[in-house]
Design an enzyme around this catalytic site. Structure first.
Site, PDB file in Angstrom:
ATOM      1  N   HIS A 110       0.785  -1.302   0.008  1.00  0.00           N
ATOM      2  CA  HIS A 110       0.031   0.101   0.098  1.00  0.00           C
ATOM      3  C   HIS A 110       0.865   1.214  -0.024  1.00  0.00           C
ATOM      4  CE1 HIS A 110      -3.219   2.633   0.914  1.00  0.00           C
ATOM      5  NE2 HIS A 110      -2.673   3.274   1.596  1.00  0.00           N
ATOM      6  N   ASP A 191     -15.541   2.587   7.420  1.00  0.00           N
ATOM      7  CA  ASP A 191     -14.440   3.496   6.976  1.00  0.00           C
ATOM      8  C   ASP A 191     -14.769   4.375   5.765  1.00  0.00           C
ATOM      9  OD1 ASP A 191     -11.607   4.517   7.006  1.00  0.00           O
ATOM     10  OD2 ASP A 191     -11.706   3.727   4.967  1.00  0.00           O
ATOM     11  N   ARG A 198     -14.906  12.850   7.078  1.00  0.00           N
ATOM     12  CA  ARG A 198     -13.485  13.521   7.496  1.00  0.00           C
ATOM     13  C   ARG A 198     -12.983  14.361   6.509  1.00  0.00           C
ATOM     14  NH1 ARG A 198      -9.791   8.762   8.003  1.00  0.00           N
ATOM     15  NH2 ARG A 198      -8.213  10.334   8.521  1.00  0.00           N
ATOM     16  N   SER A 213      -7.667   3.863   9.326  1.00  0.00           N
ATOM     17  CA  SER A 213      -8.637   3.824   8.049  1.00  0.00           C
ATOM     18  C   SER A 213      -7.699   3.071   7.055  1.00  0.00           C
ATOM     19  CB  SER A 213      -8.622   5.070   7.431  1.00  0.00           C
ATOM     20  OG  SER A 213      -9.108   5.422   6.284  1.00  0.00           O
ATOM     21  N   LYS A 217      -8.686  -1.449   5.878  1.00  0.00           N
ATOM     22  CA  LYS A 217      -8.955  -2.017   4.565  1.00  0.00           C
ATOM     23  C   LYS A 217      -8.112  -3.114   4.193  1.00  0.00           C
ATOM     24  CE  LYS A 217      -9.113   2.284   3.255  1.00  0.00           C
ATOM     25  NZ  LYS A 217      -9.569   3.671   3.011  1.00  0.00           N
TER      26      LYS A 217
HETATM   27  N1  URA Z   1      -6.017   6.973   3.083  1.00  0.00           N
HETATM   28  C1  URA Z   1      -6.877   6.530   3.592  1.00  0.00           C
HETATM   29  O1  URA Z   1      -7.448   5.280   3.251  1.00  0.00           O
HETATM   30  N2  URA Z   1      -7.471   6.753   4.603  1.00  0.00           N
HETATM   31  C2  URA Z   1      -7.121   7.988   5.420  1.00  0.00           C
HETATM   32  O2  URA Z   1      -7.620   8.284   6.323  1.00  0.00           O
HETATM   33  C3  URA Z   1      -6.038   8.455   4.582  1.00  0.00           C
HETATM   34  C4  URA Z   1      -5.881   8.356   3.298  1.00  0.00           C
END
Ligand code: URA
Length: 454
Positions: A110, A191, A198, A213, A217
């Site tokens: 990621h 999320d 957010r 967050s 995932k």
């Molecule tokens: N990417 C995400 O998936 N979540 C965040 O809070 C910031 C960047």
């Protein structure tokens, strides 16, 4: 499985009138007490975190309450225990995938996002060619950094949606082994809703919220191992090494606590990666890397990340050899075909181009990633709001990199777009992003700035 209810803890009664309090009043009171606990610097219990995330997922905790709680978390932070529990609750809001029965070890990467960051495109087939399965659920871009799915969608016919049984088949197939696809609606849905809130309430900038967050995932995706590429610098989400190290440490802890072998690399994002920013342009550059060429920084980062991934997967192969002998390219072609794309089709090109030239001779001392990202976005490569379309051919080719000598009038960049009205805004952004001056004698900045392992 039984769904958790919304009953408040027994301490939350209202004396003699409690029996007449409606469910909505009780739940509102619970949300308020959770918000005020965090607002006043307290620590939330596991039960409070489970309740508030579950309640938010099912519409019992209102958006304005979750927004207030997110703001309290931005100011007060969360402990390691709270962050881990928050992450677990986000995962539990949806479905956790399981690939433990695959015949090959799973490993994913990621990136926190940067300009020209096309690394997933050569990396996923390279690591698959080394013998791992790479299940990568990706997103579309928002703002100045591009999204992996937007890039791959530039390939004629390529489809981002892959049903889970098909994903499993492709991961198990030794000729494919990698799937880059859109996350389903049931992957950490809490999320998805919270991130949208957010985004519009000034509560993105919180290490525990960002870490939970991203990791909710990735853990829900079912990978056994994960390499995080945490970008640092002008074009990154995090501008300082200290901030990036803090985020990376939090994410490595969350992954490790959840049983996912996790390593983070901190990598530079002051200047764009490679020589292109924009969807089809980045696909073309990735194919060059798979063919054994491509810009040195893209090749270096691809191999560095691939080595970390195969090590975590327990595979004793050097990805540099697999890139050099063409096996990574074979996997790329199979992976593109498996998702409906034609690896031999011509990529889309923009209708209009404009060249930006050096206004003096000297050395390119600065090519700012943020400025280039904003320019590519203005040209149509990115989107301002979720759901907006992007132009496949739009973007920027960079003919020089920091440290290169340039002569007056030499082409520095080529801007590509279907909408020529965009040139003025893009040119203004790149004007501010470029400095041509005297050699500063500084050695080229390294790409790899740190590593955080479990
Ligand atoms: N990417 C995400 O998936 N979540 C965040 O809070 C910031 C960047």
């Amino acid at each position: 499985m039984m769904r958790r209810g919304y009953r408040s803890p027994p301490t939350r009664t209202r004396g003699a009138s409690a029996s007449r309090v409606r469910l909505a009043d009780v739940t509102a009171l619970d949300a308020v007490s959770i918000i005020t606990t965090k607002r006043d610097g307290g620590e939330l219990s596991d039960a409070q975190i489970d309740w508030v995330v579950d309640g938010f997922t099912h519409g019992v905790v209102a958006d304005e309450q979750m927004s207030a709680l997110a703001m309290a978390i931005v100011w007060r932070g969360m402990t390691r225990r709270e962050t881990a529990r928050w992450t677990t609750a986000m995962i539990a809001s949806g479905r956790r995938m399981d690939f433990t029965d695959l015949p090959r070890p799973t490993v994913d990467k990621h990136s926190t996002g940067g300009v020209g960051d096309k690394i997933t495109l050569p990396l996923a087939p390279l690591v698959a060619a080394c013998g791992a399965a790479v299940p990568q659920l990706s997103g579309r871009g928002l703002g100045h950094t591009g999204g992996t799915l937007d890039k791959l969608e530039a390939i004629p016919g390529w489809q981002a949606d892959v049903p889970v049984p098909r994903m499993r088949e492709l991961l198990a197939d030794p000729a494919v082994g990698a799937v880059v696809c859109a996350a389903g609606a049931d992957l950490a849905p809490a999320d998805k809703r919270l991130y949208a809130l957010r985004d519009v309430t000034g509560t993105v900038e919180s290490i525990p919220l960002i870490a939970s967050s991203i990791m909710s995932k990735k853990i829900a995706e079912g990978t056994a191992a994960l390499v995080l590429d945490v970008k640092v610098g002008a074009g990154a989400f995090l501008k300082t090494l200290d901030g990036a190290r803090e985020l990376a440490t939090a994410m490595v802890e969350l992954g490790t606590d959840a049983g996912v072998r996790t390593v983070a690399l901190l990598t530079a994002m002051d200047t764009p990666l490679g020589r292109t920013a924009g969807n089809a342009l980045e696909v073309a550059e990735s194919v060059e890397v798979l063919a054994g060429g491509g810009p040195a920084d893209v090749v270096e980062l691809t191999i560095t990340l691939a080595r970390e991934m195969v090590t975590l997967a327990g595979i004793d192969v050097d990805p540099a050899d697999v890139l050099a002998d063409g096996r990574a390219m074979d996997h790329w072609r199979a992976m593109v075909r498996a998702q409906g794309g034609d690896p031999d089709a011509a990529l889309p090109t923009a209708k209009h181009t404009e060249v930006v030239r050096a206004d003096r001779a000297g050395v390119l001392t600065r090519l700012d990633a943020m400025g280039v990202g904003i320019a590519a976005w203005r040209l149509g490569a990115g989107r301002a709001r979720q759901g907006d379309p992007v132009q496949a051919g739009a973007g920027i080719e960079m003919h020089v990199k920091p440290g290169d000598f340039v002569s007056e009038g030499q082409p520095l960049l080529t801007l590509h777009t279907d909408t020529p009205d965009a040139f003025a805004g893009a040119a203004a952004a790149v004007d501010d992003a470029i400095t041509v001056g005297e050699p500063d004698g500084k050695p080229a900045a390294p790409l790899l700035l740190g590593r955080i392992g479990a």
